[in-house]
Write a protein that holds these residues in place. Sequence first.
Motif, PDB file in Angstrom:
ATOM      1  N   LYS A   1       5.739   4.992   4.369  1.00 50.55           N
ATOM      2  CA  LYS A   1       5.744   6.249   5.120  1.00 50.55           C
ATOM      3  C   LYS A   1       5.543   5.989   6.613  1.00 50.55           C
ATOM      4  O   LYS A   1       6.135   6.667   7.456  1.00 50.55           O
ATOM      5  CB  LYS A   1       4.647   7.176   4.601  1.00 50.55           C
ATOM      6  CG  LYS A   1       4.873   7.664   3.178  1.00 50.55           C
ATOM      7  CD  LYS A   1       3.726   8.551   2.716  1.00 50.55           C
ATOM      8  CE  LYS A   1       3.932   9.021   1.284  1.00 50.55           C
ATOM      9  NZ  LYS A   1       2.801   9.865   0.807  1.00 50.55           N
ATOM     10  N   LEU A   2       4.699   5.015   6.921  1.00 53.03           N
ATOM     11  CA  LEU A   2       4.448   4.694   8.327  1.00 53.03           C
ATOM     12  C   LEU A   2       5.720   4.199   9.016  1.00 53.03           C
ATOM     13  O   LEU A   2       5.994   4.556  10.167  1.00 53.03           O
ATOM     14  CB  LEU A   2       3.353   3.629   8.435  1.00 53.03           C
ATOM     15  CG  LEU A   2       1.925   4.089   8.163  1.00 53.03           C
ATOM     16  CD1 LEU A   2       0.980   2.895   8.098  1.00 53.03           C
ATOM     17  CD2 LEU A   2       1.455   5.062   9.241  1.00 53.03           C
TER      18      LEU A   2
ATOM     19  N   GLN B   1      -0.667  -3.442   7.417  1.00 53.89           N
ATOM     20  CA  GLN B   1      -0.908  -3.106   6.014  1.00 53.89           C
ATOM     21  C   GLN B   1      -0.141  -4.044   5.083  1.00 53.89           C
ATOM     22  O   GLN B   1      -0.667  -4.493   4.062  1.00 53.89           O
ATOM     23  CB  GLN B   1      -0.509  -1.657   5.749  1.00 53.89           C
ATOM     24  CG  GLN B   1      -1.471  -0.630   6.309  1.00 53.89           C
ATOM     25  CD  GLN B   1      -1.159   0.776   5.819  1.00 53.89           C
ATOM     26  OE1 GLN B   1      -0.279   0.976   4.984  1.00 53.89           O
ATOM     27  NE2 GLN B   1      -1.881   1.752   6.334  1.00 53.89           N
TER      28      GLN B   1
ATOM     29  N   TRP C   1       0.852  -1.177   0.000  1.00 56.65           N
ATOM     30  CA  TRP C   1       0.000   0.000   0.000  1.00 56.65           C
ATOM     31  C   TRP C   1       0.897   1.239   0.000  1.00 56.65           C
ATOM     32  O   TRP C   1       2.007   1.224   0.534  1.00 56.65           O
ATOM     33  CB  TRP C   1      -0.894   0.005   1.233  1.00 56.65           C
ATOM     34  CG  TRP C   1      -1.908  -1.098   1.257  1.00 56.65           C
ATOM     35  CD1 TRP C   1      -2.027  -2.123   0.362  1.00 56.65           C
ATOM     36  CD2 TRP C   1      -2.927  -1.291   2.232  1.00 56.65           C
ATOM     37  NE1 TRP C   1      -3.064  -2.948   0.716  1.00 56.65           N
ATOM     38  CE2 TRP C   1      -3.638  -2.463   1.858  1.00 56.65           C
ATOM     39  CE3 TRP C   1      -3.315  -0.608   3.371  1.00 56.65           C
ATOM     40  CZ2 TRP C   1      -4.711  -2.945   2.602  1.00 56.65           C
ATOM     41  CZ3 TRP C   1      -4.387  -1.085   4.114  1.00 56.65           C
ATOM     42  CH2 TRP C   1      -5.080  -2.243   3.725  1.00 56.65           C
ATOM     43  N   LYS C   2       0.412   2.320  -0.588  1.00 55.07           N
ATOM     44  CA  LYS C   2       1.222   3.530  -0.737  1.00 55.07           C
ATOM     45  C   LYS C   2       1.693   4.091   0.599  1.00 55.07           C
ATOM     46  O   LYS C   2       2.778   4.669   0.696  1.00 55.07           O
ATOM     47  CB  LYS C   2       0.420   4.597  -1.490  1.00 55.07           C
ATOM     48  CG  LYS C   2       0.161   4.256  -2.954  1.00 55.07           C
ATOM     49  CD  LYS C   2      -0.600   5.371  -3.636  1.00 55.07           C
ATOM     50  CE  LYS C   2      -0.841   5.050  -5.104  1.00 55.07           C
ATOM     51  NZ  LYS C   2      -1.591   6.131  -5.793  1.00 55.07           N
ATOM     52  N   ASN C   3       0.886   3.939   1.634  1.00 58.40           N
ATOM     53  CA  ASN C   3       1.186   4.577   2.918  1.00 58.40           C
ATOM     54  C   ASN C   3       2.101   3.745   3.808  1.00 58.40           C
ATOM     55  O   ASN C   3       2.618   4.243   4.807  1.00 58.40           O
ATOM     56  CB  ASN C   3      -0.131   4.847   3.661  1.00 58.40           C
ATOM     57  CG  ASN C   3       0.036   5.811   4.814  1.00 58.40           C
ATOM     58  OD1 ASN C   3       0.758   6.791   4.697  1.00 58.40           O
ATOM     59  ND2 ASN C   3      -0.610   5.536   5.934  1.00 58.40           N
ATOM     60  N   THR C   4       2.334   2.479   3.464  1.00 61.06           N
ATOM     61  CA  THR C   4       3.055   1.579   4.366  1.00 61.06           C
ATOM     62  C   THR C   4       4.486   2.031   4.630  1.00 61.06           C
ATOM     63  O   THR C   4       4.938   2.080   5.777  1.00 61.06           O
ATOM     64  CB  THR C   4       3.054   0.147   3.801  1.00 61.06           C
ATOM     65  OG1 THR C   4       1.712  -0.246   3.512  1.00 61.06           O
ATOM     66  CG2 THR C   4       3.648  -0.819   4.808  1.00 61.06           C
TER      67      THR C   4
ATOM     68  N   LYS D   1       8.006   7.141   9.692  1.00 60.05           N
ATOM     69  CA  LYS D   1       7.520   7.905  10.842  1.00 60.05           C
ATOM     70  C   LYS D   1       7.798   7.156  12.144  1.00 60.05           C
ATOM     71  O   LYS D   1       8.113   7.773  13.170  1.00 60.05           O
ATOM     72  CB  LYS D   1       6.022   8.167  10.698  1.00 60.05           C
ATOM     73  CG  LYS D   1       5.665   9.162   9.601  1.00 60.05           C
ATOM     74  CD  LYS D   1       4.157   9.365   9.516  1.00 60.05           C
ATOM     75  CE  LYS D   1       3.792  10.362   8.424  1.00 60.05           C
ATOM     76  NZ  LYS D   1       2.316  10.542   8.320  1.00 60.05           N
TER      77      LYS D   1
END
Length: 214
Positions: free
Chosen positions: A67-68, A94, A62-65, A71
């Motif tokens: 980035k998580l 995810q 997933w696109k956000n994985t 962070k």
Amino acid sequence: MKRNVSLSSIFSLVLLAALTAGAPAPALAQAGAAQADAAQADAAIHAAVQAMARTNKQAQLWKNTGKLVKKAKAARKAGDFAKASKLAKEAEMQAQLAYSQFFEGKARFTADRLHRAVGLTPAQREQLKAIDALSRRHEGYKAYEMAERLKAEVVKGHRVYRVQPGDTLGKIAAREYGSAQYWREIYRQNRARISDPNVLRPGQKLLIGAKLAD
């Protein structure tokens, strides 16, 4: 009177010494808790990275994985271990979902072909129900493995049919597959045994297997 003052002073000194000796305990406890939280955050980040690596070999994350995870590492560096653990666990979840969804899709494709197959045995139909149940529970990889095993069994599995007087390939296909139009499938499976598809001998043995849908 002096004796009383002296005893009181001694008592105060003893009490002060006891209190002083116990003072570092909360600080030590806090340090130990912080170390445990840091270790937990490190473990969560490691698990997320491992899950991402496994998924990347088979499917898209997933696109956000990603980035998580970044962070989470930043929060870990800043000393916010609780936030780091939370973000890392979300990233791991995810990655696991992306992995499962990839194999769910493959399992559903194979299961759809099996659902439309003709000639499956009752036991094979039950296996197909189990595959559908695994997909509904989002156990994609298990569903995929089971679907592939069943497909291989269906493709390779055959049973022997003994030709009866008056039989034709069309009649056998109608009886075995539910439609005479599948006579070519029986002919294809028995080319070495049938020289002329219009001529069958009573007592002749034919191999009948399930027909997997295209």
